[in-house]
Design a protein around this motif. Sequence first.
Motif, PDB file in Angstrom:
ATOM      1  N   UNK A  41       0.833  -1.203   0.000  1.00  0.00           N
ATOM      2  CA  UNK A  41       0.000   0.000   0.000  1.00  0.00           C
ATOM      3  C   UNK A  41       0.871   1.258   0.000  1.00  0.00           C
ATOM      4  N   UNK A  42       1.926   1.252   0.807  1.00  0.00           N
ATOM      5  CA  UNK A  42       2.835   2.401   0.839  1.00  0.00           C
ATOM      6  C   UNK A  42       3.534   2.566  -0.504  1.00  0.00           C
ATOM      7  N   UNK A  43       3.876   1.452  -1.135  1.00  0.00           N
ATOM      8  CA  UNK A  43       4.537   1.523  -2.443  1.00  0.00           C
ATOM      9  C   UNK A  43       3.577   2.059  -3.509  1.00  0.00           C
ATOM     10  N   UNK A  44       2.313   1.659  -3.411  1.00  0.00           N
ATOM     11  CA  UNK A  44       1.319   2.175  -4.353  1.00  0.00           C
ATOM     12  C   UNK A  44       1.169   3.685  -4.197  1.00  0.00           C
ATOM     13  N   UNK A  45       1.175   4.171  -2.963  1.00  0.00           N
ATOM     14  CA  UNK A  45       1.118   5.621  -2.726  1.00  0.00           C
ATOM     15  C   UNK A  45       2.353   6.308  -3.298  1.00  0.00           C
ATOM     16  N   UNK A  46       3.497   5.674  -3.122  1.00  0.00           N
ATOM     17  CA  UNK A  46       4.724   6.255  -3.660  1.00  0.00           C
ATOM     18  C   UNK A  46       4.689   6.299  -5.180  1.00  0.00           C
ATOM     19  N   UNK A  47       4.139   5.261  -5.804  1.00  0.00           N
ATOM     20  CA  UNK A  47       3.999   5.261  -7.260  1.00  0.00           C
ATOM     21  C   UNK A  47       3.058   6.362  -7.711  1.00  0.00           C
ATOM     22  N   UNK A  48       1.970   6.542  -6.991  1.00  0.00           N
ATOM     23  CA  UNK A  48       1.011   7.603  -7.313  1.00  0.00           C
ATOM     24  C   UNK A  48       1.676   8.971  -7.222  1.00  0.00           C
ATOM     25  N   UNK A  50       4.767   9.456  -7.659  1.00  0.00           N
ATOM     26  CA  UNK A  50       5.881   9.499  -8.597  1.00  0.00           C
ATOM     27  C   UNK A  50       7.244   9.394  -7.949  1.00  0.00           C
ATOM     28  N   UNK A  51       7.296   8.837  -6.732  1.00  0.00           N
ATOM     29  CA  UNK A  51       8.568   8.745  -6.026  1.00  0.00           C
ATOM     30  C   UNK A  51       8.912   7.306  -5.622  1.00  0.00           C
ATOM     31  N   UNK A  52       8.269   6.351  -6.247  1.00  0.00           N
ATOM     32  CA  UNK A  52       8.537   4.948  -5.912  1.00  0.00           C
ATOM     33  C   UNK A  52       9.922   4.563  -6.393  1.00  0.00           C
ATOM     34  N   UNK A  53      10.563   3.685  -5.635  1.00  0.00           N
ATOM     35  CA  UNK A  53      11.905   3.248  -6.038  1.00  0.00           C
ATOM     36  C   UNK A  53      11.899   1.752  -6.340  1.00  0.00           C
ATOM     37  N   UNK A  54      12.800   1.377  -7.204  1.00  0.00           N
ATOM     38  CA  UNK A  54      12.943  -0.034  -7.558  1.00  0.00           C
ATOM     39  C   UNK A  54      13.467  -0.834  -6.367  1.00  0.00           C
ATOM     40  N   UNK A  55      14.217  -0.167  -5.506  1.00  0.00           N
ATOM     41  CA  UNK A  55      14.779  -0.836  -4.327  1.00  0.00           C
ATOM     42  C   UNK A  55      13.676  -1.327  -3.391  1.00  0.00           C
ATOM     43  N   UNK A  56      12.690  -0.477  -3.134  1.00  0.00           N
ATOM     44  CA  UNK A  56      11.613  -0.902  -2.235  1.00  0.00           C
ATOM     45  C   UNK A  56      10.748  -1.973  -2.884  1.00  0.00           C
ATOM     46  N   UNK A  92       8.347  13.408   1.619  1.00  0.00           N
ATOM     47  CA  UNK A  92       9.232  14.354   0.947  1.00  0.00           C
ATOM     48  C   UNK A  92       8.543  14.984  -0.257  1.00  0.00           C
ATOM     49  N   UNK A  93       7.830  14.167  -1.015  1.00  0.00           N
ATOM     50  CA  UNK A  93       7.140  14.670  -2.204  1.00  0.00           C
ATOM     51  C   UNK A  93       6.027  15.641  -1.832  1.00  0.00           C
ATOM     52  N   UNK A  94       5.448  15.444  -0.662  1.00  0.00           N
ATOM     53  CA  UNK A  94       4.359  16.313  -0.215  1.00  0.00           C
ATOM     54  C   UNK A  94       4.871  17.573   0.463  1.00  0.00           C
TER      55      UNK A  94
END
Length: 183
Positions: A41-48, A50-56, A92-94
Motif C-alpha cells: 500500500x505504501x509503495x502504491x502511494x509512492x507510485x502515485x 511518482x517517487x517509488x523506487x525499484x529498491x523498495x 518528501x514529495x508532499x
Amino acid sequence: MSIRRVFRTILIGGLLVALPVTSAWATHRSEAEQAIDEAKAAHALAETAGVASAETAAMIKEAEAIMPERQFTKARELALRAMKQDTFAVEQAQGATVDTDAAKQAEEAIAAAEAARKKASSVRGEWRDTGKLIKEAQELANSGDFAGATALARKAQRQGEMGYEQAIREQGATFPTYVKKPQ
C-alpha cells in the motif's frame, strides 16, 4: 511430597510461564502478510506520487519470495523497511521538511565509515559486520532515521578503524611451532 513431584510441579509451572513469552518473540505468518500488505500500500502511494523506487519494490518481492520458506520474521523486517522508505519518499514529495543538518551528518558519517572499511580492507583487516552496518545505516538514512543512521555509521567506522589497527599489529605475527602452516 516427593522430590520428583516438586520438581515436576516447578517444571510445569515454569513452562506455563515461559510459553506465552516465547510466542511474543516469534513472527507469525499473519504478521508477515500484514506487513507485506502495508508495504504494498505504501509503495502504491509512492507510485502515485511518482517517487517509488525499484529498491523498495525489490524488498517487497523478496519478502514475498521467502514466505514459503517460513522466514516470517525476515519477511516482516524487509516489508517494514520498504514501507518506511516509501512513506518517507511520499512525505518528501508532499513537502515535508527534513532536518538537513541531520541528513548531512548521516551522509558524512556513512562516507567516513565506508572510507574506514576500505582502509581496513586494503590490509585484509575488514571485520565481518562492517559492510552490513554501513548498508543498514544507508537504509535508515533513506527512510529518514538520520540519528539511527549516524549512530550505525559511527559504529561501522570504529570497526573499520579497529580492523585496520588489528591487521597492522598482526602483520609480523608468527604462528607457534605447534600450529601447522597451510600448504
